[in-house]
Design a protein around this motif. Sequence first.
Motif, PDB file in Angstrom:
ATOM      1  N   HIS A   1       0.654  -1.144  -0.063  1.00 39.71           N
ATOM      2  CA  HIS A   1      -0.082   0.106   0.130  1.00 39.71           C
ATOM      3  C   HIS A   1       1.047   1.261  -0.047  1.00 39.71           C
ATOM      4  O   HIS A   1       0.587   2.456  -0.246  1.00 39.71           O
ATOM      5  N   VAL A   2       2.302   1.024   0.180  1.00 43.30           N
ATOM      6  CA  VAL A   2       3.246   2.395   0.118  1.00 43.30           C
ATOM      7  C   VAL A   2       4.182   2.320  -0.907  1.00 43.30           C
ATOM      8  O   VAL A   2       4.696   1.430  -0.960  1.00 43.30           O
ATOM      9  N   SER A   3       4.240   3.551  -1.609  1.00 41.93           N
ATOM     10  CA  SER A   3       5.328   3.710  -2.568  1.00 41.93           C
ATOM     11  C   SER A   3       6.128   4.889  -1.845  1.00 41.93           C
ATOM     12  O   SER A   3       5.653   5.885  -1.575  1.00 41.93           O
ATOM     13  N   VAL A   4       7.354   4.801  -1.967  1.00 41.18           N
ATOM     14  CA  VAL A   4       8.192   5.823  -1.613  1.00 41.18           C
ATOM     15  C   VAL A   4       9.371   6.143  -2.543  1.00 41.18           C
ATOM     16  O   VAL A   4       9.883   5.233  -3.188  1.00 41.18           O
ATOM     17  N   ASP A   5       9.242   7.515  -2.907  1.00 41.54           N
ATOM     18  CA  ASP A   5      10.221   8.061  -4.090  1.00 41.54           C
ATOM     19  C   ASP A   5      11.390   8.671  -3.204  1.00 41.54           C
ATOM     20  O   ASP A   5      11.161   9.816  -2.789  1.00 41.54           O
ATOM     21  N   TYR A   6      12.690   7.805  -3.405  1.00 43.41           N
ATOM     22  CA  TYR A   6      13.825   8.612  -2.493  1.00 43.41           C
ATOM     23  C   TYR A   6      14.351   9.701  -3.550  1.00 43.41           C
ATOM     24  O   TYR A   6      15.313   9.175  -4.497  1.00 43.41           O
ATOM     25  N   VAL A   7      14.327  10.706  -3.382  1.00 39.42           N
ATOM     26  CA  VAL A   7      14.575  11.769  -4.470  1.00 39.42           C
ATOM     27  C   VAL A   7      16.036  12.205  -4.308  1.00 39.42           C
ATOM     28  O   VAL A   7      16.524  12.294  -3.049  1.00 39.42           O
TER      29      VAL A   7
END
Length: 399
Positions: free
Chosen positions: A392-398
């Motif tokens: 349920h979670v997506s993380v975009d490590y910029v």
Amino acid sequence: MKKKVLAAFLATTMVFSLTACGSNAASDAPADDATETPADDATETPATDDAAEEAPADDAGIDKSAQKIAMITDSGDITDESFNQITWETVCAYGDENGVEYEYYKPAEDTDEERINAIDLAINEGATVVVMPGYLFGPAIAEEQDLYPDVKFIAVDVTEGDLVNLAGDSVAIGSNVYICSFQEEQAGYLAGYGAVKDGYTKLGFLGGIAVPAVIRYGFGYIQGINAAAEEMGVDVSVKYFYGGQFYGDENITARMEGWYADGTEIVFACGGGIYTSAVEAANNHDGKVIGVDVDQKPVIGDCCVTSAMKGLHAAVYDALDKYFSGEWDALGGKSEQLGLTQGDYIGLPTDDASWGFATFTKDEYNTVLEGIKDGSIAVSNDTENNPSVGSHVSVDYVE
């Protein structure tokens, strides 16, 4: 930490005193070049010389009239409305309540050498206890602890790994030193969990420099977001970025403007004064912000939903009290990491004025808090590996 610096604090070569005699000049200025402390300064109510003279020796034989607490600021100052300010206000409170003289010193520059010079000046002017906020003091402690074996050093947000001398050698903690850090991941978890339970599904994390404390805040935040998203079965996206500095500027503000314009609803701004950029952008886009270290709602205003706090006041106050109660042996030579199992060192502000959640309740918060305390909710402090998340979670490590 907000850069709302009063004119009286602009001269970086000055060291200020808040005793009954007003403020003393810096180490490179004559002693009679003193200026009056403004009556409305955040650090008013100084200890008086009379109070210090009348304070009797306590049962442990410590004559408080012969004692002096010095606080050395790190790269900020005592008006930063965060780390330095809360530490200084704690020193003031303890000194006033116990009749102990106190003074603060601002290094002339943000260097190890100038922090060392400030400590030397404080001790030469009678300091018997030196309080220091922030990991930047590691080298200064490593250099100074053996030079002043009779002086006690209290440092918050410092770990044993920070005790490296100017030659680059690791140094063992001395028996006259107490250092502590915090389990920031627990505070970050609470903030992230509460935000998702409150209905936010597009979140951001704006870190300052990627030092361990900031990373722990951020990774705990992700873990709390993930836990709430899994419980609720809602899809959540997170943008994650380190600004590489502890202050806001046009570039950071522009990035935050882009986040909010792209749909980000709330940003955890974690890194000193870098929060100013998040707040500016949030106010331009009807967005929200999560504060850090202390309750920042009074400073940030209505866009602040909550703050991930660590117990700076409690840690400093408790350490000073141990010393002045004659119980230094319980602290000396120790390094502690303080969290919810050690006491009320972590949490979100629960005063009605600072509770900005719409649907996440205090009862729900207390349930999670107790779960962390009793160990039924585990929050990882791993700063080397990105926290795992569910579907349920997506993380975009910029980058």
